[in-house]
Design an enzyme around this catalytic site. Structure first.
Site, PDB file in Angstrom:
ATOM      1  N   GLU A  51      -5.846  31.008  -0.868  1.00 52.35           N
ATOM      2  CA  GLU A  51      -6.323  32.384  -0.945  1.00 52.35           C
ATOM      3  C   GLU A  51      -6.531  32.981   0.448  1.00 52.35           C
ATOM      4  O   GLU A  51      -6.398  34.199   0.622  1.00 52.35           O
ATOM      5  CB  GLU A  51      -7.617  32.439  -1.770  1.00 52.35           C
ATOM      6  CG  GLU A  51      -8.025  33.844  -2.163  1.00 52.35           C
ATOM      7  CD  GLU A  51      -7.133  34.492  -3.240  1.00 52.35           C
ATOM      8  OE1 GLU A  51      -6.234  33.824  -3.776  1.00 52.35           O
ATOM      9  OE2 GLU A  51      -7.347  35.685  -3.508  1.00 52.35           O
ATOM     10  N   GLU A  53       0.767  38.000  -3.182  1.00 53.69           N
ATOM     11  CA  GLU A  53       1.488  36.839  -3.706  1.00 53.69           C
ATOM     12  C   GLU A  53       2.462  36.282  -2.667  1.00 53.69           C
ATOM     13  O   GLU A  53       2.728  35.078  -2.633  1.00 53.69           O
ATOM     14  CB  GLU A  53       2.213  37.191  -5.010  1.00 53.69           C
ATOM     15  CG  GLU A  53       1.298  37.675  -6.139  1.00 53.69           C
ATOM     16  CD  GLU A  53       0.135  36.738  -6.444  1.00 53.69           C
ATOM     17  OE1 GLU A  53       0.243  35.523  -6.187  1.00 53.69           O
ATOM     18  OE2 GLU A  53      -0.915  37.236  -6.919  1.00 53.69           O
ATOM     19  N   HIS A  83       0.699  33.709  -0.685  1.00 55.98           N
ATOM     20  CA  HIS A  83       0.730  32.399  -1.349  1.00 55.98           C
ATOM     21  C   HIS A  83       2.106  31.742  -1.222  1.00 55.98           C
ATOM     22  O   HIS A  83       2.228  30.564  -0.916  1.00 55.98           O
ATOM     23  CB  HIS A  83       0.426  32.570  -2.848  1.00 55.98           C
ATOM     24  CG  HIS A  83      -1.006  32.871  -3.171  1.00 55.98           C
ATOM     25  ND1 HIS A  83      -2.035  32.014  -2.839  1.00 55.98           N
ATOM     26  CD2 HIS A  83      -1.588  33.912  -3.823  1.00 55.98           C
ATOM     27  CE1 HIS A  83      -3.187  32.519  -3.276  1.00 55.98           C
ATOM     28  NE2 HIS A  83      -2.944  33.682  -3.867  1.00 55.98           N
TER      29      HIS A  83
END
Lengths: 495, 495
Positions: free
Chosen positions: A287, A258, A261
Site C-alpha cells: 500500500e 493499482e 501495486h
C-alpha cells in the site's frame, strides 16, 4: 535448499493460477458460473494447503543450515517457514471451505450492494466471520497471540493490533486537527464542473498514464471491474479500474493506485519469480507503493500540472481554467462516505473505523446483526455526516465479504510507510518536481525500485522501510507532508 | 463409491481450472507472460497427474462392485479407470514437461505462422513430437496397441488407426467422385461480392445466432481469438471466434460450429457436473455436434433462408439478390488451402492428409524436417492446387504445436457420426425445415440434447451413436446426405 526451492516455486506457480481465477471471477466470469467457481476455488485451495503443509517441507526446513545460509536463502527459509507453519495450523477442510464460501460471498455482496440490501448480505457475512474466527483460533492456539493478530499477520507479518493501535493513536489527533483547521479556514475548494468524460476515452488515457508510471503492459493488462484491484506477480500482473462518466478522477487515480501495486510486483528481482520472495513484502508495504504513486506523486502540484494539460488535450475544455484550480480540485478536502474516494486527510479516519469494528467482530464483542447500526453511528460521530444508504456505508467495500479481516489497517500503515519513503526520496531527488511537471516519473519510480521494490519479500516490512529510508518507520513524516501540503492549499497557520 | 466420487469431482474442478488457463492464454494473456504460463501449466498438470495416478484410486476401483453397480456408476467407474490407468503409465515429469512445452509451443507456432516461417517452428515441433512419441511408447508398452493408437484413444476411446483407416477408405471414393462430378458439372457457384462487414457488427450477430442455437451466455462467453475454440464444461463453457471484414461466414459459421461443442457441454445432465461423466463422450462425438450445428442445420437451405434475412437486416444490401443465391454461396464447393474454411465435400480430404502424415510422424517413418515437402506434394496431389505459403499449408492449424496427434481423424469421424444422427433426426422430425426457415433450431437441438448430449460420457462413443440413432455408426448416411445436397445444388446425376 534445492528441494525446498523447487517445491516452493511449484507452489508459487499454483498460487498464481489460483490468483488468476480470482481475476477471472471479477472481470470475465459468466454470472451463472458462480457456484462451480466456488468448487474450483476450494479445490485449488486444497491443493495449495496440501503443498504448504507437506511434512517434507518441515524436514527440509529443519535440515537447512540457517547460520551458513546467505541473506537471500535466509529470507526464503523465513517465508517458507511462515506459510508452512500457517498451513499446518489450519485444517485443510477449513481452508477449502473458506475459499468456497468467500468465492460465493463476493457475488452475494455485489448483488446486495447493488440492491442496497444489508439483510441480504448478513447471513453470508456471518458465515464468513464464523469461518475466519475459527481460522484465527487455529492460528493463535497455544501461542501468545490474539486471534485478530493472527489474521493481521497474514497481511503484515510482525504487526499487532497494539502496535498498530498505538501508531493510529499517534496519527489521529494530527488528522483531526488538520481536518478542523481546513473546515475552519473559510476556503471553499472548487469542484469539477459538470461535464461528460467519455468512459472509453478515460480508459485510453488511464492506459497511457499507467505507462507513464512505468507499468509494463506487455506483462499485464488493464480491464474494468466493480472494484479496482491488482492481481498476480512476476510476468503476469493485471490491474482493473472503473469509470464514471462525470468523474474521470475515479478512473485515473484508481489506475495510478493499482499501477503502484502492479509496478511493485513487476519490479521484484526476476530471480525471485514464483518463489516465496517473488512478491511484495507485506500489504502495508504494498500500500505504501500504491499510495505514493497515487498521492505523493500523482496528486502533487507538479504532476497535476502535466495531467491538466493531457486532460485538456484529451477531453478539450472541461471547465477548469488553469492548472492551479485543477490541483485544488484534485486535492479537495471534504468529508465523504466512500473510503476509496476520500481525500488524504480523511482517508485514514475511514480505515480506523473499520479497524475498530473488525477487531470486535473477530473477538466476538460485536455481532454481525449489530454491525450496520454500529457503523452508522460511528460514522456520524467521526465524519459529522449520516450514512444515507448501505452502499455508502457498510456495503461499500468488498473486503469483509471475501474474509479480509486484518487487512484494512495495512492501508493506514501503508500511508505511514509512504510518508517515510516520500521524505527519503525527496531528500535524494531534490529536482523531482521539475521532472514530474514534464510527466516524467522515472526518477521517482527508479528510486523506489532500487531502494525497495526489487527486494520482494526478502526483508521483513519494518526492516525494509528502514533499509530504504535509513530510519525505522514513524508517523511524523506523513503528518508533516500532510500539514505542509494542505496548510499551503488552505492557507493554514499550524503550530 | 463415495470416496471415488468425491475424489473425482475435485479432480474435475482442477481440470476446469487448468482448461481455463488455456482459454486465458488464447484470449487475454499478456504476451510477456508466456514463459511463466508454461511453468503454471506444468504445475497444474503435475497436480492433475498426481491425483489421477493416486494409488487410492486403484484400491477404490478394485473394491468397487461393478456387477452390482447401476449403469451410471458403471460409466463413472469406466471413465475413472481410464484416466487412472493412463496417468499410471505416463511418468509425472513427462506429463509436466509436455504441458510446459506445448504451452510455449503454441506461441512459437503463432509467431511462425504470422511470419510464414516454417524453419522457426520446426525445432519446437520436433520437441513436441519427441515428447508425444515418448508418451505414446509409455501408453502402449506391454499392450497390444500401436503407439499412435494409444494417442488416438485419448480423444476417441476404442478407436484404432485400422478401423478409422477402413472407414476413411470407404468414404474417400464417394467424396472424390462427388468432387469430380461437381468440377465437371460446368456450374459456377457464385461467390460473395466485395463488401465490408463491420467486425463488431459481425460479432453482435454471431452472439445473436449463438443464442438462436441455444447457447446460454449466462454460463458462457464469446471472445475473439486467433483460432476459434470451445473450452470448459458445466457452468462455464466459453467459445471464441475470429472476424474477417470481407468474409462474415468465417465468423458466423465458426461461431455456430463452436456453439455445437459448447451446447453439448452445457446440456450434459447437471448431476454429472465436474465428474468424469460431466463432459462429451469423445472428440468424435463432440465434432458430430459442432458439425451438425454448422452444416446439417446451419448450412441447410431452410436455415440459410432465415440467415439471409437477418444479414440483410444487419448489413443492408450486401450484393446478394435472393436467398437461393445466398444458399449457393454458403455451400460453394471448391478446392482451397484451409481446412477450417473447406466445404463439406473437401473437408474430409484435408483431414485424411493430416491423418496419414501424423501417423508417420509418430511411427518415425516421416521426419519433422521432411514434413513441409511431404505436406505440399500430398496437398497438390489431393487438391490439384499448390500450397502458396506456409500459413496455407503446414502452419495453418494449431493442433500439432500443442501435441494433438491422433486428434485430426476425430473430425472426420465426427462428420460420419453427424451423418448418422442427421438421418435419424430428420426421420423423427419431418417438419424440421419449416422451423429452421423461421430461425428456430429448438426442435433439432432438443432432439440432440435428449438423444445424445444429456448423457455426457456415460456411454462409449459407438454405443452412444447406436443409442441415439438405433444403428451402429456407418459412412453411408453422410455420403447419402452429401450426394443429395450437392447433387441438387450442382444438377448432378449420380448413380
Amino acid at each position: 535448499m534445492v528441494n525446498l526451492r523447487d517445491h516452493d516455486r511449484v507452489t508459487g506457480a499454483l498460487a498464481q493460477v489460483a490468483g488468476r481465477l480470482g481475476w477471472d471471477q471479477e472481470t470475465v466470469m459468466p454470472r451463472g458460473a458462480a457456484a462451480q467457481r466456488g468448487d474450483e476455488m476450494a479445490a485449488m485451495e486444497a491443493v495449495l494447503h496440501a503443498r504448504r503443509s507437506d511434512p517434507r517441507l518441515g524436514e527440509w526446513l529443519a535440515a537447512a543450515d540457517t547460520q551458513a545460509a546467505e541473506a537471500q536463502d535466509k529470507g526464503l527459509l523465513r517465508q517458507i517457514a511462515l506459510y508452512h507453519d500457517r498451513a499446518c495450523r489450519v485444517p485443510g477442510e477449513l481452508a477449502s471451505e473458506l475459499a468456497r464460501v468467500t468465492s460465493l460471498a463476493q457475488g452475494v455482496w455485489a448483488e446486495a450492494r447493488a440492491a442496497e440490501d444489508v439483510a441480504a448480505f448478513l447471513p453470508t457475512l456471518s458465515r464468513v466471520v464464523e469461518l475466519r474466527r475459527e481460522e484465527a483460533d487455529a492460528l493463535s492456539a497455544g501461542r501468545d497471540l490474539a486471534p485478530y493478530d493472527a489474521l493481521l499477520n497474514d497481511y503484515e507479518p510482525g504487526a499487532t493490533q497494539e502496535t498498530l493501535g498505538a501508531m493510529f493513536d499517534a496519527l489521529r489527533p494530527g488528522l483531526v486537527q488538520l481536518r478542523e483547521a481546513i473546515a475552519g479556514s473559510g476556503i471553499e475548494t472548487p469542484t469539477l464542473p459538470e461535464h461528460r468524460f467519455e468512459p472509453e476515452v478515460q480508459l485510453a488515457l488511464a492506459s497511457e498514464i499507467a505507462g507513464v508510471f512505468g507499468y509494463d503492459l506487455s506483462r499485464g493488462r488493464l480491464d474494468r471491474a466493480v472494484h479496482p484491484f491488482s492481481s498476480g506477480s512476476g510476468a503476469d500482473v493485471r490491474i482493473t479500474t472503473r469509470t464514471d462518466a462525470t468523474d474521470p478522477f475515479n478512473c485515473l487515480y484508481s489506475t495510478i493506485h493499482e499501477v503502484g501495486h502492479a509496478c511493485y510486483e513487476q519490479t521484484v528481482a526476476p530471480e525471485f519469480a514464483l518463489s516465496a520472495l517473488g512478491q511484495g513484502a507485506s500489504m502495508g508495504v504494498h500500500e505504501s507503493q500504491s499510495r505514493i504513486y497515487e498521492n505523493q506523486l500523482g496528486r502533487s502540484r507538479a504532476f497535476t500540472g502535466w495531467l491538466y494539460g493531457r486532460m485538456r488535450d484529451t477531453f478539450g475544455d472541461f471547465g477548469v481554467a488553469d492548472p492551479e484550480t485543477f490541483y485544488r480540485i484534485v486535492n479537495r478536502v471534504a468529508p465523504g462516505h466512500i473510503r476509496t474516494e476520500a481525500d488524504e486527510v480523511h482517508y485514514n479516519l475511514h480505515v480506523m473505523l473499520r479497524f475498530d469494528l473488525e477487531r470486535r467482530l473477530i473477538d466476538g464483542s460485536l455481532a454481525v446483526g449489530d454491525l450496520e447500526e454500529t457503523w452508522n453511528s460511528r460514522f456520524a460521530s467521526d465524519f459529522g455526516i449520516a450514512v444515507d444508504r448501505p452502499s455508502h456505508g457498510l456495503l461499500q467495500d468488498v473486503h469483509w465479504s471475501v474474509g479480509l479481516f486484518g487487512y484494512f489497517p495495512t492501508y493506514t500503515l501503508g500511508n505511514v510507510y509512504a510518508g517515510c519513503l516520500n521524505a527519503a526520496m525527496r531528500r535524494d531527488l531534490p529536482d523531482l518536481d521539475a521532472a514530474l511537471a514534464r510527466g516524467e516519473t522515472g526518477e521517482a519510480t527508479t528510486w523506489l525500485g532500487r531502494n525497495l521494490q526489487q527486494y520482494g519479500a526478502l526483508h521483513q516490512p519494518r526492516a525494509l522501510i528502514e533499509l530504504a529510508t535509513g530510519k525505522p518507520p514513524e508517523v511524523a513524516p506523513l503528518l508533516e507532508y500532510l500539514r505542509a501540503k494542505f496548510g499551503d492549499l488552505y492557507g493554514l497557520k499550524l503550530d
